[in-house]
Enzyme design. Structure first.
Site, mmCIF file in Angstrom:
data_model
loop_
_atom_site.group_PDB
_atom_site.id
_atom_site.type_symbol
_atom_site.label_atom_id
_atom_site.label_comp_id
_atom_site.label_asym_id
_atom_site.label_seq_id
_atom_site.Cartn_x
_atom_site.Cartn_y
_atom_site.Cartn_z
ATOM 1 N N GLY A 7 121.025 108.727 81.774
ATOM 2 C CA GLY A 7 120.006 108.114 82.840
ATOM 3 C C GLY A 7 118.812 109.421 82.953
ATOM 4 O O GLY A 7 119.054 110.454 82.678
ATOM 5 N N ASP A 8 117.935 108.835 84.175
ATOM 6 C CA ASP A 8 116.390 110.263 84.476
ATOM 7 C C ASP A 8 116.165 110.043 83.108
ATOM 8 O O ASP A 8 115.511 111.085 82.735
ATOM 9 C CB ASP A 8 117.787 110.851 84.488
ATOM 10 N N GLY A 10 113.080 108.995 82.480
ATOM 11 C CA GLY A 10 111.689 108.461 82.908
ATOM 12 C C GLY A 10 111.695 107.227 82.737
ATOM 13 O O GLY A 10 110.505 106.708 82.634
ATOM 14 N N LYS A 11 112.394 106.192 82.475
ATOM 15 C CA LYS A 11 112.240 105.148 82.758
ATOM 16 C C LYS A 11 111.419 104.026 83.914
ATOM 17 O O LYS A 11 110.736 103.398 83.517
ATOM 18 C CB LYS A 11 113.890 104.424 82.963
ATOM 19 N N GLY A 35 117.111 105.561 90.736
ATOM 20 C CA GLY A 35 116.162 106.592 91.401
ATOM 21 C C GLY A 35 114.722 106.393 90.543
ATOM 22 O O GLY A 35 115.289 106.985 89.435
ATOM 23 N N HIS A 36 114.077 105.940 91.175
ATOM 24 C CA HIS A 36 112.695 105.884 89.826
ATOM 25 C C HIS A 36 111.351 106.797 90.764
ATOM 26 O O HIS A 36 111.037 105.908 92.092
ATOM 27 C CB HIS A 36 112.805 105.038 89.108
ATOM 28 N N GLN A 217 120.408 103.965 85.149
ATOM 29 C CA GLN A 217 121.450 104.890 83.917
ATOM 30 C C GLN A 217 121.344 104.383 83.009
ATOM 31 O O GLN A 217 119.748 104.698 82.526
ATOM 32 C CB GLN A 217 122.312 104.749 84.617
HETATM 33 P P1 IMP Z 1 128.106 106.053 90.654
HETATM 34 O O1 IMP Z 1 127.783 105.209 89.992
HETATM 35 O O2 IMP Z 1 127.255 106.618 91.680
HETATM 36 O O3 IMP Z 1 129.795 105.199 90.734
HETATM 37 O O4 IMP Z 1 127.861 107.576 89.904
HETATM 38 C C1 IMP Z 1 129.044 107.364 88.460
HETATM 39 C C2 IMP Z 1 128.007 108.824 87.832
HETATM 40 O O5 IMP Z 1 126.967 108.127 87.297
HETATM 41 C C3 IMP Z 1 127.981 109.537 88.132
HETATM 42 O O6 IMP Z 1 128.154 110.582 87.178
HETATM 43 C C4 IMP Z 1 126.423 109.678 88.539
HETATM 44 O O7 IMP Z 1 125.956 111.179 88.139
HETATM 45 C C5 IMP Z 1 126.007 108.740 87.732
HETATM 46 N N1 IMP Z 1 124.536 108.025 87.563
HETATM 47 C C6 IMP Z 1 124.256 106.723 88.421
HETATM 48 N N2 IMP Z 1 123.881 106.078 88.336
HETATM 49 C C7 IMP Z 1 122.348 107.382 88.008
HETATM 50 C C8 IMP Z 1 120.766 108.127 87.931
HETATM 51 O O8 IMP Z 1 120.633 106.718 88.228
HETATM 52 N N3 IMP Z 1 121.271 108.505 86.788
HETATM 53 C C9 IMP Z 1 121.487 109.640 86.223
HETATM 54 N N4 IMP Z 1 123.004 109.222 86.432
HETATM 55 C C10 IMP Z 1 123.434 108.583 87.327
#
Ligand code: IMP
Length: 426
Positions: A7-8, A10-11, A35-36, A217
């Site tokens: 994830g993250d 830069g999508k 979040g973007h 993600q």
């Molecule tokens: P959850 O999606 O909140 O249940 O989190 C599960 C895992 O996914 C954790 O390690 C979070 O940090 C990671 N995660 C969830 N959404 C994002 C995202 O948009 N970017 C990066 N990591 C994410």
């Protein structure tokens, strides 16, 4: 468009760029754990649910595979309205599931219960909402916007959740009437946005329109294909678009894998190329690698091509977009992980046994670093070392590079091909 890492990648920026060319932009999984950030001129927008196609006035869809927090959607609609961005063409699937306050509470309590073994979730109720969906007790948007049905389903659910909160976690329950009143309000706002979005998307494809499916993600956070249990509860891989939007796999022509020029991970779990010292801190500060949703510092490390190749495999990626090349500028040398060493063995494919991932040693290739002193408009404007780095990625993954991002602004993008064209590559 899918994330090839954790994830993250830069999508948000890439979606914004591609949205200008698309007719319909669809989110198919996840929720407001994503979040973007989109930068338009001197304005910065932080979005969590509504696809960034909204800034281009495109049709935006929140598909059935998304878990939607109605309070967050209401906030986001207000946020956009205050900034003069129209949300008239934002549609929500009646089959998407909603997140309610007990999901968020259970997410927090479950993380506390896990203690040192916590997952590091975004604590937005994502996992518990998907768990309810799989257990067939969740509330779908279609029921939610019907006041009689919602009241009935909320009563049933709350009885059970309040029992669970009290008996298992020793926590206080929620009041039915207060929740009904608050969430009934959000439902009235949501009701006119509800559509059969699978039909809407398929009809758009039939008319020859360009549809962009925007993954949230990344591959390594996929419930099945990621580093389980340190994953999210949905399917960020390309196949997730079929399930989460109601389109067949034969209708998807290209799959763009977004690769950040280095690796980050937020939350717990193995990350072979993590840099715990000064280099990791340098990347974090240079790249402002702090979560959009939670503000948490991201773990930073070198680019891991074993991971990217794995993502290419499980999503059938046809094209690559490399982002954040600018962040690495200024380093005297950079490294790329091309294999893992485990004892005497060298692995060039991602291990299926995840217990192994925590024990691997990355095998690196070292390349010279670069400086970026002027704004590149074309690949040819990039310093030779930066181009070499990109070629290394193309060759290492065995896929064509079709986009390079060099900054947060729309203009800081080098597009190398028409991503909505029939043939992959440039
Ligand atoms: P959850 O999606 O909140 O249940 O989190 C599960 C895992 O996914 C954790 O390690 C979070 O940090 C990671 N995660 C969830 N959404 C994002 C995202 O948009 N970017 C990066 N990591 C994410």
């Amino acid at each position: 468009m899918v994330g090839t890492q954790w994830g993250d990648e830069g999508k948000g920026k890439v979606t914004d760029y591609l949205s200008a060319q698309a007719d319909v932009v669809v989110r198919y999984q996840g929720g407001n754990n994503a979040g973007h950030t989109v930068v338009v001129g001197d304005r910065e927008y932080r979005m969590r649910l509504v696809p960034s196609g909204v800034f281009h006035g495109k049709t935006c869809v929140i598909g059935n595979g998304v878990v939607l927090d109605p309070a967050v959607l209401a906030q986001e609609l207000d946020y956009l309205a205050e900034r003069g961005v129209s949300t008239e063409r934002v549609y929500v699937s009646g089959a998407a599931h909603i997140i309610l306050p007990y999901h968020i509470r259970l997410d927090e309590l479950d993380e506390q219960r896990r203690g040192g073994g916590r997952l590091g979730t975004a604590r937005r109720g994502i996992g518990p909402a998907y768990a309810d969906k799989a257990a067939r007790v969740g509330i779908r948007v279609g029921e939610y916007v019907n006041p009689v049905l919602f009241a009935r389903r909320l009563r049933e659910n709350l009885e059970e959740k309040n029992r669970l909160l009290g008996a298992v976690y020793g926590a206080e329950g929620f009041d039915f009437h207060a929740m009904l009143a608050e969430y009934g309000g959000y439902a009235r706002r949501l009701a006119p946005m509800v559509r059969d979005t699978s039909l809407l998307i398929n009809q758009a494809i039939d008319r020859g329109e360009k549809v962009l499916f925007e993954g949230a993600q990344g591959t390594l956070l996929d419930l099945d294909h990621g580093t389980y249990p340190y994953v999210t509860s949905s399917h960020p891989v390309a196949g997730g678009a079929c399930i989460g939007a109601g389109v067949g796999p034969t209708r998807i022509r290209r799959v763009l894998g977004v690769v950040k020029a280095y690796t980050t991970r937020v939350g717990d779990g193995p990350m072979p190329t993590e840099l715990l010292g000064a280099e990791g801190d340098w990347i974090r500060e240079r790249g402002h690698e702090y979560g959009t949703v939670t503000g948490r510092p991201r773990r930073c490390g070198w680019l891991d091509l074993v991971v990217v190749k794995y993502a290419a495999r499980v999503s059938g990626i046809t094209d690559l977009a490399v982002t954040r090349l600018d962040t690495l500028a200024g380093l005297p040398r950079v490294r790329i992980c091309t294999a893992y060493r485990v004892g005497k063995e060298v692995l060039t494919t991602f291990p299926a046994d995840l217990a192994c991932l925590g024990a691997v040693e990355p095998v690196y290739e070292e390349l010279p670093g670069w400086e970026l002193d002027r704004e590149p408009r074309a690949l040819a404007d990039l310093p030779a070392a930066a181009r070499r780095y990109l070629e290394h990625i193309e060759e290492g993954v065995g896929l064509p590079l079709t986009l390079v991002s060099l900054g947060r602004e729309r203009g800081q993008t080098i597009g190398l091909a028409d991503l909505f064209g029939k043939e992959p590559g440039r």
